[in-house]
Write a protein that holds these residues in place. Structure first.
Motif, mmCIF file in Angstrom:
data_model
loop_
_atom_site.group_PDB
_atom_site.id
_atom_site.type_symbol
_atom_site.label_atom_id
_atom_site.label_comp_id
_atom_site.label_asym_id
_atom_site.label_seq_id
_atom_site.Cartn_x
_atom_site.Cartn_y
_atom_site.Cartn_z
ATOM 1 N N HIS A 225 0.987 5.555 -1.905
ATOM 2 C CA HIS A 225 0.316 6.601 -2.687
ATOM 3 C C HIS A 225 1.249 7.091 -3.789
ATOM 4 C CE1 HIS A 225 -3.083 6.792 0.098
ATOM 5 N NE2 HIS A 225 -2.185 6.449 0.986
ATOM 6 N N ARG B 280 -11.710 11.603 9.400
ATOM 7 C CA ARG B 280 -11.283 12.579 8.405
ATOM 8 C C ARG B 280 -11.583 14.013 8.894
ATOM 9 N NH1 ARG B 280 -7.785 9.969 5.095
ATOM 10 N NH2 ARG B 280 -8.658 8.025 4.294
ATOM 11 N N HIS C 129 0.843 -1.214 0.000
ATOM 12 C CA HIS C 129 0.000 0.000 0.000
ATOM 13 C C HIS C 129 0.868 1.251 0.000
ATOM 14 C CE1 HIS C 129 -3.007 2.983 0.744
ATOM 15 N NE2 HIS C 129 -2.450 3.319 1.892
ATOM 16 N N ASP D 114 3.025 3.055 2.831
ATOM 17 C CA ASP D 114 2.080 4.185 2.733
ATOM 18 C C ASP D 114 2.784 5.420 2.164
ATOM 19 O OD1 ASP D 114 -0.704 4.803 4.988
ATOM 20 O OD2 ASP D 114 -0.449 5.145 2.856
ATOM 21 N N SER E 292 -11.150 3.201 2.903
ATOM 22 C CA SER E 292 -10.851 3.547 4.295
ATOM 23 C C SER E 292 -12.195 3.836 4.959
ATOM 24 C CB SER E 292 -9.922 4.756 4.372
ATOM 25 O OG SER E 292 -10.599 5.949 4.035
ATOM 26 N N TRP F 136 -0.234 0.972 10.095
ATOM 27 C CA TRP F 136 -0.755 2.032 9.251
ATOM 28 C C TRP F 136 -0.577 3.431 9.834
ATOM 29 C CZ3 TRP F 136 -6.678 3.117 8.529
ATOM 30 C CH2 TRP F 136 -6.858 4.041 7.482
ATOM 31 N N TRP F 137 0.091 4.355 9.096
ATOM 32 C CA TRP F 137 -0.006 5.803 9.377
ATOM 33 C C TRP F 137 0.534 6.168 10.760
ATOM 34 C CZ3 TRP F 137 -5.296 8.198 7.603
ATOM 35 C CH2 TRP F 137 -5.214 9.590 7.585
ATOM 36 N N MET G 18 -9.443 -0.342 5.523
ATOM 37 C CA MET G 18 -8.513 0.475 6.328
ATOM 38 C C MET G 18 -9.382 1.260 7.290
ATOM 39 S SD MET G 18 -6.197 1.492 3.026
ATOM 40 C CE MET G 18 -4.813 2.045 3.982
ATOM 41 N N TYR H 148 5.726 16.866 3.313
ATOM 42 C CA TYR H 148 4.896 15.683 3.601
ATOM 43 C C TYR H 148 3.912 16.066 4.704
ATOM 44 C CZ TYR H 148 4.178 10.658 4.888
ATOM 45 O OH TYR H 148 3.691 9.396 5.162
ATOM 46 N N HIS H 149 2.669 15.644 4.600
ATOM 47 C CA HIS H 149 1.675 16.188 5.534
ATOM 48 C C HIS H 149 1.978 15.826 6.990
ATOM 49 C CE1 HIS H 149 -0.746 12.529 6.246
ATOM 50 N NE2 HIS H 149 -0.760 12.295 4.961
ATOM 51 N N TYR H 150 2.721 14.743 7.186
ATOM 52 C CA TYR H 150 3.124 14.428 8.578
ATOM 53 C C TYR H 150 3.966 15.580 9.144
ATOM 54 C CZ TYR H 150 2.207 9.341 7.777
ATOM 55 O OH TYR H 150 1.656 8.113 7.507
ATOM 56 N N ARG I 67 -9.372 2.285 -5.434
ATOM 57 C CA ARG I 67 -9.727 2.913 -4.169
ATOM 58 C C ARG I 67 -11.139 3.470 -4.269
ATOM 59 N NH1 ARG I 67 -6.542 4.480 0.328
ATOM 60 N NH2 ARG I 67 -7.936 5.432 1.869
ATOM 61 N N ARG J 8 4.037 8.522 0.200
ATOM 62 C CA ARG J 8 3.397 9.482 -0.710
ATOM 63 C C ARG J 8 4.423 10.124 -1.628
ATOM 64 N NH1 ARG J 8 -1.543 11.673 -0.278
ATOM 65 N NH2 ARG J 8 -2.919 10.617 1.161
HETATM 66 O O1 HDL Z 1 -6.327 6.675 3.574
HETATM 67 C C1 HDL Z 1 -5.137 6.338 3.427
HETATM 68 O O2 HDL Z 1 -4.720 5.534 2.547
HETATM 69 C C2 HDL Z 1 -4.131 6.995 4.353
HETATM 70 O O3 HDL Z 1 -2.891 6.325 4.237
HETATM 71 C C3 HDL Z 1 -4.013 8.469 4.004
HETATM 72 O O4 HDL Z 1 -3.640 8.564 2.638
HETATM 73 C C4 HDL Z 1 -3.056 9.260 4.877
HETATM 74 O O5 HDL Z 1 -3.138 10.626 4.498
HETATM 75 C C5 HDL Z 1 -1.634 8.821 4.760
HETATM 76 O O6 HDL Z 1 -0.928 9.208 3.851
HETATM 77 N N1 HDL Z 1 -1.195 8.053 5.735
HETATM 78 O O7 HDL Z 1 0.112 7.627 5.747
#
Ligand code: HDL
Ligand code: ZN
Length: 425
Positions: free
Chosen positions: A37, A272, A35, A364, A232, A334-335, A267, A57-59, A179, A366
């Motif tokens: 992005h 959100r 998995h 995960d 998700s 995850w995440w 997921m 990166y949004h994190y 998705r 991105r």
């Molecule tokens: O819904 C998802 O697949 C999550 O992984 C989101 O994309 C989230 O923003 C993310 O990037 N998590 O690592």
């Protein structure tokens, strides 16, 4: 009486070299990243890469806002480069980059051979700008030892849709997944789009509408050949549920997944928009129920469910559920769980309850280069946790070979996934 095994069967694996043997096996085993992005290079700018993407990166955006009173709108009005400069200053210069997302950037730079002691952001920028994307993708896959990555493909994303309608040549290392968050969670928004694409659906879930949704799903399965479908879901997910999402899941997604024998990845646990000002960084986590997943596995034994929960509190019960249902495949940390301390806890728990019959991790990622740090940090933990388990066997007189360790690690890092894709219950 079984024939006594030759004592040399351990091929010299001892307590003192066990860690090195496991490290060599884990480091050299090609990975299927189930998995991400990421996008294949043929998707153009949808594939994010380079230092400014890594820093924004949004994190890291979420962590940046903990260090400033800057209004959200002021930050969002800046260019990506200006945002990256601020994040670098606040999280890497004024503070040590200790968080997992910060340390990840440093791991990436180091593994790419850049001098992290220089802390020279513009030098890093020049290096990335001088890279050819094709060679860079090869280098990144090599450093992370990736065989394939699974993309997250959204048929409702207008930009991505156009690529699927073009005659692009897809890099075979990038597998697709379908998705369906928009379909199942934003049905009202889906209706006009589906109608525009020639599916005679209406807001009410009539038999005709459900049949047309199944046709839409079948069309996209045949168009993008997804390795699995994915959604998700919020912590409130229930099943069965007489709701739009419950009906579309049961009457449309599951039958089509069964027909094509492809898994559905659930997921579960994301809230959100907890803080919408943070945009993509604004999502939160909630503890979910695991019983709905057990009901899905029991009611639809011919469907295959990959499952990952976002809340640490769900990990244990998910492992117990997986012991009850062979059509349930736990995957990844995850995440908010993708941090060494939690990867260690989750992986030990899963090994103890499931042996080697689960998928321990997905990146995960991105941004392309993130696979380097997400897998490097995971493998460090996996080596340590596996060593403890094999050591326990060794202390009880169990003899094993490097080939047997290799077979276990192949299962964990790739074969469990492919066997689950191919199996028909
Ligand atoms: O819904 C998802 O697949 C999550 O992984 C989101 O994309 C989230 O923003 C993310 O990037 N998590 O690592
Ligand atoms: Zn994701």
């Amino acid at each position: 009486m079984p024939k006594k095994r030759e004592t040399n069967v351990t091929q010299g694996i001892t307590e003192s070299n066990l860690q090195d043997v496991i490290k060599e096996v884990v480091s050299n085993t090609p990975i299927t990243d189930v998995h991400t992005h990421l996008y294949a290079p043929s998707f153009g700018n949808l594939l994010l890469w380079g230092i400014d993407e890594l820093l924004t990166y949004h994190y890291l955006v979420a962590e940046f806002f903990r260090t400033t009173e800057m209004p959200y709108s002021q930050f969002w009005a800046l260019s990506k480069r200006e945002q990256a400069n601020l994040i670098w200053q606040n999280l890497f210069v004024e503070r040590s980059p200790i968080s997992e997302a910060c340390r990840g950037v440093i791991t990436v730079l180091h593994k790419l051979g850049l001098d992290t002691s220089s802390r020279d952001l513009n030098l890093y920028r020049e290096w990335f700008q001088s890279q050819s994307l094709a060679e860079h993708v090869n280098r990144v896959f090599e450093l992370a030892n990736l065989k394939q990555v699974v993309m997250t493909n959204d048929p409702f994303d207008p930009v991505e849709r156009d690529y699927w309608h073009s005659s692009m040549e897809l890099d075979k290392r990038f597998l697709s997944s379908l998705r369906l968050d928009v379909l199942i969670l934003k049905w009202a928004e889906s209706v006009p789009m589906l109608q525009a694409w020639g599916y005679s659906v209406e807001p009410n879930l009539t038999e005709e509408t459900l049949s047309e949704v199944r046709r839409f799903l079948s069309d996209w399965v045949q168009k993008i050949k997804p390795i699995y479908m994915a959604v998700s879901l919020p912590p409130s997910f229930e099943f069965p549920e007489h709701s739009t999402r419950g009906i579309i899941l049961e009457q449309c997604i599951l039958p089509v997944a069964r027909y094509f024998n492809i898994p559905l990845a659930l997921m579960i646990g994301v809230l959100r928009g907890v803080n919408p000002e943070l945009k993509l960084a604004g999502d939160g986590v909630g503890r979910a129920e695991v019983r709905p997943v057990e009901r899905l596995c029991e009611m639809f034994p011919q469907n295959k469910f990959m499952v990952t929960f976002l809340s640490r509190e769900n990990t244990h019960s998910a492992c117990v559920s997986a012991r009850k249902f062979r059509n349930l495949m736990p995957f990844g940390c995850w995440w908010f769980l993708n941090n060494p301390s939690l990867i260690e806890e989750m992986t030990a728990m899963r090994l103890e309850l499931l042996g080697t019959t689960f998928i321990p991790q997905h990146s995960d990622a991105r941004v392309l280069e993130q696979v380097i740090y997400k897998w490097a940090h995971t493998k460090q933990v996996l080596i340590e946790v596996l060593k403890n388990k094999y050591l326990g066997l060794m202390h009880s007189g169990w003899k094993f070979t490097k080939d047997e360790i290799q077979k276990d690690v192949n299962n964990l890092l790739t074969n469990n996934f492919w066997r689950f894709i191919e199996v028909k219950f």
